[in-house]
Every structure is written in structure tokens, then in C-alpha cells.
Scaffold this motif. Structure first.
Motif, PDB file in Angstrom:
ATOM      1  N   ARG A 135       0.834  -1.204   0.000  1.00 24.76           N
ATOM      2  CA  ARG A 135       0.000   0.000   0.000  1.00 24.76           C
ATOM      3  C   ARG A 135       0.871   1.257   0.000  1.00 24.76           C
ATOM      4  O   ARG A 135       0.567   2.238  -0.680  1.00 24.76           O
ATOM      5  CB  ARG A 135      -0.938  -0.011   1.210  1.00 24.76           C
ATOM      6  CG  ARG A 135      -1.997  -1.106   1.150  1.00 24.76           C
ATOM      7  CD  ARG A 135      -3.098  -0.869   2.166  1.00 24.76           C
ATOM      8  NE  ARG A 135      -2.625  -1.020   3.531  1.00 24.76           N
ATOM      9  CZ  ARG A 135      -2.653  -2.183   4.202  1.00 24.76           C
ATOM     10  NH1 ARG A 135      -3.104  -3.288   3.623  1.00 24.76           N
ATOM     11  NH2 ARG A 135      -2.223  -2.243   5.453  1.00 24.76           N
ATOM     12  N   ILE A 136       1.967   1.221   0.737  1.00 19.45           N
ATOM     13  CA  ILE A 136       2.891   2.361   0.781  1.00 19.45           C
ATOM     14  C   ILE A 136       3.521   2.557  -0.593  1.00 19.45           C
ATOM     15  O   ILE A 136       3.632   3.687  -1.093  1.00 19.45           O
ATOM     16  CB  ILE A 136       3.968   2.136   1.857  1.00 19.45           C
ATOM     17  CG1 ILE A 136       3.328   2.125   3.247  1.00 19.45           C
ATOM     18  CG2 ILE A 136       5.043   3.210   1.773  1.00 19.45           C
ATOM     19  CD1 ILE A 136       4.239   1.609   4.344  1.00 19.45           C
ATOM     20  N   ASN A 138       2.302   1.736  -3.461  1.00 18.16           N
ATOM     21  CA  ASN A 138       1.283   2.268  -4.360  1.00 18.16           C
ATOM     22  C   ASN A 138       1.103   3.774  -4.164  1.00 18.16           C
ATOM     23  O   ASN A 138       0.903   4.522  -5.124  1.00 18.16           O
ATOM     24  CB  ASN A 138      -0.039   1.547  -4.151  1.00 18.16           C
ATOM     25  CG  ASN A 138       0.009   0.098  -4.608  1.00 18.16           C
ATOM     26  OD1 ASN A 138       0.891  -0.279  -5.386  1.00 18.16           O
ATOM     27  ND2 ASN A 138      -0.918  -0.715  -4.136  1.00 18.16           N
ATOM     28  N   SER A 139       1.169   4.207  -2.916  1.00 15.91           N
ATOM     29  CA  SER A 139       1.027   5.640  -2.626  1.00 15.91           C
ATOM     30  C   SER A 139       2.203   6.436  -3.176  1.00 15.91           C
ATOM     31  O   SER A 139       2.043   7.548  -3.666  1.00 15.91           O
ATOM     32  CB  SER A 139       0.912   5.866  -1.115  1.00 15.91           C
ATOM     33  OG  SER A 139      -0.279   5.316  -0.604  1.00 15.91           O
ATOM     34  N   HIS A 142       2.030   6.133  -7.199  1.00  9.84           N
ATOM     35  CA  HIS A 142       0.822   6.747  -7.766  1.00  9.84           C
ATOM     36  C   HIS A 142       0.244   7.748  -6.764  1.00  9.84           C
ATOM     37  O   HIS A 142      -0.884   7.600  -6.282  1.00  9.84           O
ATOM     38  CB  HIS A 142      -0.225   5.677  -8.100  1.00  9.84           C
ATOM     39  CG  HIS A 142       0.285   4.599  -9.015  1.00  9.84           C
ATOM     40  ND1 HIS A 142       0.535   4.809 -10.356  1.00  9.84           N
ATOM     41  CD2 HIS A 142       0.628   3.308  -8.768  1.00  9.84           C
ATOM     42  CE1 HIS A 142       0.987   3.697 -10.903  1.00  9.84           C
ATOM     43  NE2 HIS A 142       1.056   2.775  -9.961  1.00  9.84           N
ATOM     44  N   PRO A 143       1.021   8.793  -6.446  1.00  7.20           N
ATOM     45  CA  PRO A 143       0.588   9.735  -5.404  1.00  7.20           C
ATOM     46  C   PRO A 143      -0.620  10.562  -5.834  1.00  7.20           C
ATOM     47  O   PRO A 143      -0.679  11.053  -6.954  1.00  7.20           O
ATOM     48  CB  PRO A 143       1.826  10.620  -5.217  1.00  7.20           C
ATOM     49  CG  PRO A 143       2.527  10.565  -6.537  1.00  7.20           C
ATOM     50  CD  PRO A 143       2.307   9.179  -7.053  1.00  7.20           C
ATOM     51  N   LYS A 144      -1.559  10.685  -4.916  1.00 13.56           N
ATOM     52  CA  LYS A 144      -2.740  11.508  -5.165  1.00 13.56           C
ATOM     53  C   LYS A 144      -2.654  12.842  -4.443  1.00 13.56           C
ATOM     54  O   LYS A 144      -3.504  13.713  -4.615  1.00 13.56           O
ATOM     55  CB  LYS A 144      -3.998  10.749  -4.739  1.00 13.56           C
ATOM     56  CG  LYS A 144      -4.278   9.503  -5.592  1.00 13.56           C
ATOM     57  CD  LYS A 144      -5.542   8.822  -5.130  1.00 13.56           C
ATOM     58  CE  LYS A 144      -5.950   7.714  -6.101  1.00 13.56           C
ATOM     59  NZ  LYS A 144      -4.930   6.663  -6.223  1.00 13.56           N
ATOM     60  N   CYS A 148       0.881  11.713   0.361  1.00 12.08           N
ATOM     61  CA  CYS A 148       1.215  10.335  -0.017  1.00 12.08           C
ATOM     62  C   CYS A 148       2.721  10.121  -0.082  1.00 12.08           C
ATOM     63  O   CYS A 148       3.196   8.988   0.004  1.00 12.08           O
ATOM     64  CB  CYS A 148       0.595   9.996  -1.369  1.00 12.08           C
ATOM     65  SG  CYS A 148      -1.202   9.962  -1.398  1.00 12.08           S
ATOM     66  N   ASP A 155       5.942   3.813   8.555  1.00  7.62           N
ATOM     67  CA  ASP A 155       5.889   3.352   7.162  1.00  7.62           C
ATOM     68  C   ASP A 155       7.191   2.651   6.785  1.00  7.62           C
ATOM     69  O   ASP A 155       7.180   1.547   6.206  1.00  7.62           O
ATOM     70  CB  ASP A 155       5.668   4.531   6.214  1.00  7.62           C
ATOM     71  CG  ASP A 155       4.268   5.108   6.298  1.00  7.62           C
ATOM     72  OD1 ASP A 155       3.350   4.369   6.713  1.00  7.62           O
ATOM     73  OD2 ASP A 155       4.098   6.293   5.961  1.00  7.62           O
TER      74      ASP A 155
END
Length: 207
Positions: A135-136, A138-139, A142-144, A148, A155
Motif C-alpha cells: 500500500r505504501i 502504491n502511494s 501513484h501519489p494523489k 502520499c 511506514d
């Protein structure tokens, strides 16, 4: 691609990606910055995904033309699916499975290539950390939002714990494969292959 070519490609890819990880770790020790943390995550998962992909290629090169893989296993290892276009012609498309289930599947299939049985340990904290690490990753990739990219100590602890779990898992896998290879090599050398097949149907001669 034959087995020898697939194994050679695996070694080349892993060597390059492992060198990336080694260099970013060294950089991070001297420069423990958010940038170094993000680069480590990218490099670590590139190594992990690269090794998994090459494992699938080695397994396919070794077993695709045998009866040791089921058709659905070949399809999943190949990462392709078939459908029909508007003209009713068969088309081939890439198929991407969810990362974690695909990881576990790949490890089992690679063991099967050596006639070994292997089950990754998903009951320990390292596996839970791997789920968090994905999940980290992915953040980060692909930062939103800017948040992120702001990684906490927790983390990074999850990422490092996941990395250690992965290293142990791969070492255990390779050990299981070596034991299976030794098992068959000894039987082949003594002419006991037929007996071994009857006594241990899960084992297959090493490719």
C-alpha cells in the motif's frame, strides 16, 4: 526462450536490480532523507517484481511443454488472456493479477519447477508488513497528494520488515528447491528414479 536462456535472464535482471538496491541503501545511510526513502521503496519493489517475473519465465520455459502444469497455471504464468474482437477473431491481451496473490502463486510454481513443495509463511508479522508495504509503494508510485509522499517512521519500519520477510522467504524457497534437486540427483545417479516416483509423487526430476 529455453530454460538456459530464461535462467540467464533471471540472473542478469536480478544482478542489475540488486545493485540498484545496494546503492540506494548506501546513499540512504549517508542521507536519510524522504527522497532516499522513496527511492529505496521503488528500487526494492522493482527488484521484487523483477525476480517474480523472471521466476515465472523460468517455470514456463521448464514446464510449459510438459504435463506438469495445468492449462490455467500456464495462462497465469504467461500473464495473457484471450478474447474475441468485433470480427470474432481471437485476440491476446496482457492480464495482470493482484500483486500479493500473484507473488504467492509464483513462489509455489517456481518450487514446482524443481519438484519441491513450498508454502510461504503468511502467518508472521513480516507478511502483514508486506501488505502494508504494498500500500505504501502504491502511494509513492501513484501519489494523489503530497501527503502520499510523506513517509513516517512507521511506514519505513513496515517496508524494512517486509523486505526482511521477502529475503527469508526467497532463501527458504531456494533451499527447498536445492533439497528437491539433490533428492532427484541422488536417485538418478543410483538408478532409483522409478522407485522415487512411486514413493514421492510430488517430486519431479530437476529440469
Amino acid at each position: 526462450m529455453n530454460r538456459a536462456e530464461a535462467v540467464s535472464e533471471l540472473k542478469a535482471v536480478v544482478a542489475l536490480l540488486q545493485d540498484d538496491v545496494t546503492k540506494i541503501v548506501e546513499y540512504g545511510k549517508a542521507n536519510p532523507t524522504p527522497y532516499a526513502h522513496r527511492m529505496f521503496i521503488r528500487a526494492e519493489f522493482a527488484l521484487l517484481e523483477g525476480l517474480l517475473y523472471q521466476m515465472r519465465q523460468v517455470t514456463l520455459a521448464s514446464l510449459a511443454e510438459t504435463d506438469l502444469l495445468r492449462p490455467e497455471e500456464v495462462a497465469l504464468l504467461s500473464e495473457v488472456r484471450y478474447s474475441l474482437d468485433k470480427k470474432g477473431q481471437i485476440t491476446e491481451k496482457e492480464q495482470f493479477e493482484n500483486f500479493l496473490p500473484n507473488m504467492l502463486f509464483t513462489l509455489r510454481m517456481y518450487a514446482k519447477n524443481h519438484g519441491a513443495e513450498f508454502e510461504p509463511n503468511i502467518s508472521e508479522a513480516g507478511w502483514e508488513a508486506m501488505q502494508k508495504a504494498v500500500r505504501i509503494r502504491n502511494s509513492v508510485t501513484h501519489p494523489k497528494s503530497a501527503a502520499c509522499l510523506d513517509l513516517s517512521e512507521q511506514d519505513m519500519e513496515s517496508v524494512f520488515l517486509a523486505s526482511h520477510w521477502w529475503e527469508r522467504t526467497v532463501l527458504n524457497l531456494f533451499e527447498a528447491c536445492k533439497e528437491a534437486d539433490d533428492f532427484w540427483r541422488a536417485r538418478l545417479e543410483t538408478g532409483e528414479e522409478e522407485l522415487c516416483v512411486r514413493e514421492s509423487p510430488t517430486h519431479q526430476p530437476p529440469a
